[in-house]
Design a protein around this motif. Sequence first.
Motif, PDB file in Angstrom:
ATOM      1  N   ALA A  98      35.676  33.440  52.307  1.00  0.00           N
ATOM      2  CA  ALA A  98      34.851  33.347  53.876  1.00  0.00           C
ATOM      3  C   ALA A  98      35.670  33.997  55.049  1.00  0.00           C
ATOM      4  CB  ALA A  98      34.627  32.041  54.260  1.00  0.00           C
ATOM      5  N   GLY A  99      34.975  34.710  55.835  1.00  0.00           N
ATOM      6  CA  GLY A  99      35.434  35.235  57.045  1.00  0.00           C
ATOM      7  C   GLY A  99      34.492  35.565  58.021  1.00  0.00           C
ATOM      8  N   ASP A 100      35.247  35.909  59.395  1.00  0.00           N
ATOM      9  CA  ASP A 100      34.211  36.266  60.426  1.00  0.00           C
ATOM     10  C   ASP A 100      33.630  37.424  60.345  1.00  0.00           C
ATOM     11  OD1 ASP A 100      37.190  35.227  62.454  1.00  0.00           O
ATOM     12  OD2 ASP A 100      35.541  33.872  61.838  1.00  0.00           O
ATOM     13  N   THR A 101      33.853  38.242  59.586  1.00  0.00           N
ATOM     14  CA  THR A 101      32.980  39.141  59.096  1.00  0.00           C
ATOM     15  C   THR A 101      33.339  39.766  57.806  1.00  0.00           C
ATOM     16  OG1 THR A 101      34.754  41.003  60.007  1.00  0.00           O
ATOM     17  CG2 THR A 101      33.242  39.982  61.485  1.00  0.00           C
ATOM     18  N   ARG A 102      32.427  40.727  57.389  1.00  0.00           N
ATOM     19  CA  ARG A 102      32.790  41.174  56.084  1.00  0.00           C
ATOM     20  C   ARG A 102      34.051  41.977  55.900  1.00  0.00           C
ATOM     21  NH1 ARG A 102      27.473  44.634  54.232  1.00  0.00           N
ATOM     22  NH2 ARG A 102      28.637  46.095  55.642  1.00  0.00           N
ATOM     23  N   THR A 104      36.610  41.203  57.361  1.00  0.00           N
ATOM     24  CA  THR A 104      37.982  40.196  57.652  1.00  0.00           C
ATOM     25  C   THR A 104      37.736  38.864  56.410  1.00  0.00           C
ATOM     26  OG1 THR A 104      36.678  38.849  59.322  1.00  0.00           O
ATOM     27  CG2 THR A 104      38.275  40.699  59.939  1.00  0.00           C
ATOM     28  N   LEU A 105      36.936  39.048  55.414  1.00  0.00           N
ATOM     29  CA  LEU A 105      37.116  38.127  54.428  1.00  0.00           C
ATOM     30  C   LEU A 105      38.379  37.894  53.906  1.00  0.00           C
ATOM     31  CD1 LEU A 105      34.206  39.363  52.167  1.00  0.00           C
ATOM     32  CD2 LEU A 105      34.053  37.547  53.590  1.00  0.00           C
ATOM     33  N   GLY A 106      38.543  36.359  53.588  1.00  0.00           N
ATOM     34  CA  GLY A 106      39.995  36.065  53.221  1.00  0.00           C
ATOM     35  C   GLY A 106      40.506  35.033  54.459  1.00  0.00           C
ATOM     36  N   LYS A 107      39.763  34.762  55.183  1.00  0.00           N
ATOM     37  CA  LYS A 107      40.230  33.556  56.160  1.00  0.00           C
ATOM     38  C   LYS A 107      40.242  32.332  55.393  1.00  0.00           C
ATOM     39  CE  LYS A 107      39.190  31.772  60.784  1.00  0.00           C
ATOM     40  NZ  LYS A 107      38.129  31.723  62.015  1.00  0.00           N
ATOM     41  N   TYR A 108      39.404  32.014  54.540  1.00  0.00           N
ATOM     42  CA  TYR A 108      39.348  30.990  53.691  1.00  0.00           C
ATOM     43  C   TYR A 108      39.112  31.378  52.465  1.00  0.00           C
ATOM     44  CZ  TYR A 108      38.571  28.615  58.061  1.00  0.00           C
ATOM     45  OH  TYR A 108      38.626  28.255  59.520  1.00  0.00           O
ATOM     46  N   TRP A 109      39.755  30.693  51.406  1.00  0.00           N
ATOM     47  CA  TRP A 109      39.802  30.993  49.917  1.00  0.00           C
ATOM     48  C   TRP A 109      39.324  29.607  49.088  1.00  0.00           C
ATOM     49  CZ3 TRP A 109      39.803  35.874  48.064  1.00  0.00           C
ATOM     50  CH2 TRP A 109      40.402  37.086  48.893  1.00  0.00           C
ATOM     51  N   GLY A 110      38.688  29.734  48.101  1.00  0.00           N
ATOM     52  CA  GLY A 110      38.494  28.998  47.053  1.00  0.00           C
ATOM     53  C   GLY A 110      39.632  28.901  46.068  1.00  0.00           C
ATOM     54  N   GLN A 111      39.515  28.140  45.193  1.00  0.00           N
ATOM     55  CA  GLN A 111      40.682  28.071  44.297  1.00  0.00           C
ATOM     56  C   GLN A 111      40.308  29.025  43.115  1.00  0.00           C
ATOM     57  OE1 GLN A 111      38.013  26.115  44.111  1.00  0.00           O
ATOM     58  NE2 GLN A 111      37.357  25.807  41.920  1.00  0.00           N
ATOM     59  N   GLY A 112      39.066  29.365  42.737  1.00  0.00           N
ATOM     60  CA  GLY A 112      39.000  30.354  41.758  1.00  0.00           C
ATOM     61  C   GLY A 112      38.251  29.651  40.609  1.00  0.00           C
ATOM     62  N   THR A 113      37.519  30.496  39.776  1.00  0.00           N
ATOM     63  CA  THR A 113      36.820  30.172  38.400  1.00  0.00           C
ATOM     64  C   THR A 113      37.027  31.160  37.677  1.00  0.00           C
ATOM     65  OG1 THR A 113      34.861  29.050  37.517  1.00  0.00           O
ATOM     66  CG2 THR A 113      34.515  30.886  39.251  1.00  0.00           C
ATOM     67  N   GLN A 114      37.544  30.816  36.335  1.00  0.00           N
ATOM     68  CA  GLN A 114      37.690  31.825  35.336  1.00  0.00           C
ATOM     69  C   GLN A 114      36.385  32.438  34.612  1.00  0.00           C
ATOM     70  OE1 GLN A 114      40.751  33.080  34.012  1.00  0.00           O
ATOM     71  NE2 GLN A 114      39.264  34.568  32.972  1.00  0.00           N
ATOM     72  N   VAL A 115      36.171  33.772  34.454  1.00  0.00           N
ATOM     73  CA  VAL A 115      35.262  34.086  33.901  1.00  0.00           C
ATOM     74  C   VAL A 115      35.715  35.037  32.600  1.00  0.00           C
ATOM     75  CG1 VAL A 115      33.438  36.058  33.873  1.00  0.00           C
ATOM     76  CG2 VAL A 115      33.494  34.386  35.777  1.00  0.00           C
ATOM     77  N   THR A 116      35.247  34.681  31.222  1.00  0.00           N
ATOM     78  CA  THR A 116      35.865  35.482  30.215  1.00  0.00           C
ATOM     79  C   THR A 116      34.470  36.066  29.604  1.00  0.00           C
ATOM     80  OG1 THR A 116      37.584  34.031  30.156  1.00  0.00           O
ATOM     81  CG2 THR A 116      37.115  35.245  28.037  1.00  0.00           C
ATOM     82  N   VAL A 117      34.670  37.300  29.304  1.00  0.00           N
ATOM     83  CA  VAL A 117      33.782  38.046  28.588  1.00  0.00           C
ATOM     84  C   VAL A 117      34.093  38.371  27.392  1.00  0.00           C
ATOM     85  CG1 VAL A 117      31.869  39.696  28.718  1.00  0.00           C
ATOM     86  CG2 VAL A 117      32.578  38.734  30.841  1.00  0.00           C
ATOM     87  N   SER A 118      33.514  38.074  26.178  1.00  0.00           N
ATOM     88  CA  SER A 118      34.191  38.350  24.950  1.00  0.00           C
ATOM     89  C   SER A 118      33.457  39.692  24.362  1.00  0.00           C
ATOM     90  CB  SER A 118      33.810  37.196  23.894  1.00  0.00           C
ATOM     91  OG  SER A 118      32.756  36.827  23.574  1.00  0.00           O
ATOM     92  N   SER A 119      34.042  40.612  23.668  1.00  0.00           N
ATOM     93  CA  SER A 119      33.478  41.667  23.125  1.00  0.00           C
ATOM     94  C   SER A 119      32.961  41.553  21.702  1.00  0.00           C
ATOM     95  CB  SER A 119      34.577  43.047  23.092  1.00  0.00           C
ATOM     96  OG  SER A 119      35.721  42.415  22.224  1.00  0.00           O
TER      97      SER A 119
END
Length: 119
Positions: A98-102, A104-119
């Motif tokens: 999240a950020g004040d503008t596009r 300046t994103l990075g004012k706030y961060w989440g903890q992340g979620t893993q995405v794994t795409v198998s071939s």
Amino acid sequence: QVQLVESGGGLVQTGGSLRLSCAASGRTFRSYAMGWFRQAPGKEREFVVAISWNGGSTLYADSVKGRFTISRDNAKNTVYLQMNSLKPEDTAVYYCAAGDTRATLGKYWGQGTQVTVSS
């Protein structure tokens, strides 16, 4: 202060779909631009997509254009990332920001979620 919590990650086969959610706390959510970044193993964190505070404007990385769609529901304090036609190279930890503008994103961060795409 805004706290961000991502969910919806998981394991999917090539060509599959996932929808990530980012729930935000705080009454100021609707005033922030929101976005998604991702970080693959051994690589730097990279920009994926951003959306303006009212959802009227979006910006996508070339690598995801036509496959990913960002949206937000300010009434629910939530931003979504619909990911279709997933590829192995989309495998990464996805972070909500999240950020004040596009720009300046990075004012706030989440903890992340893993995405794994198998071939």
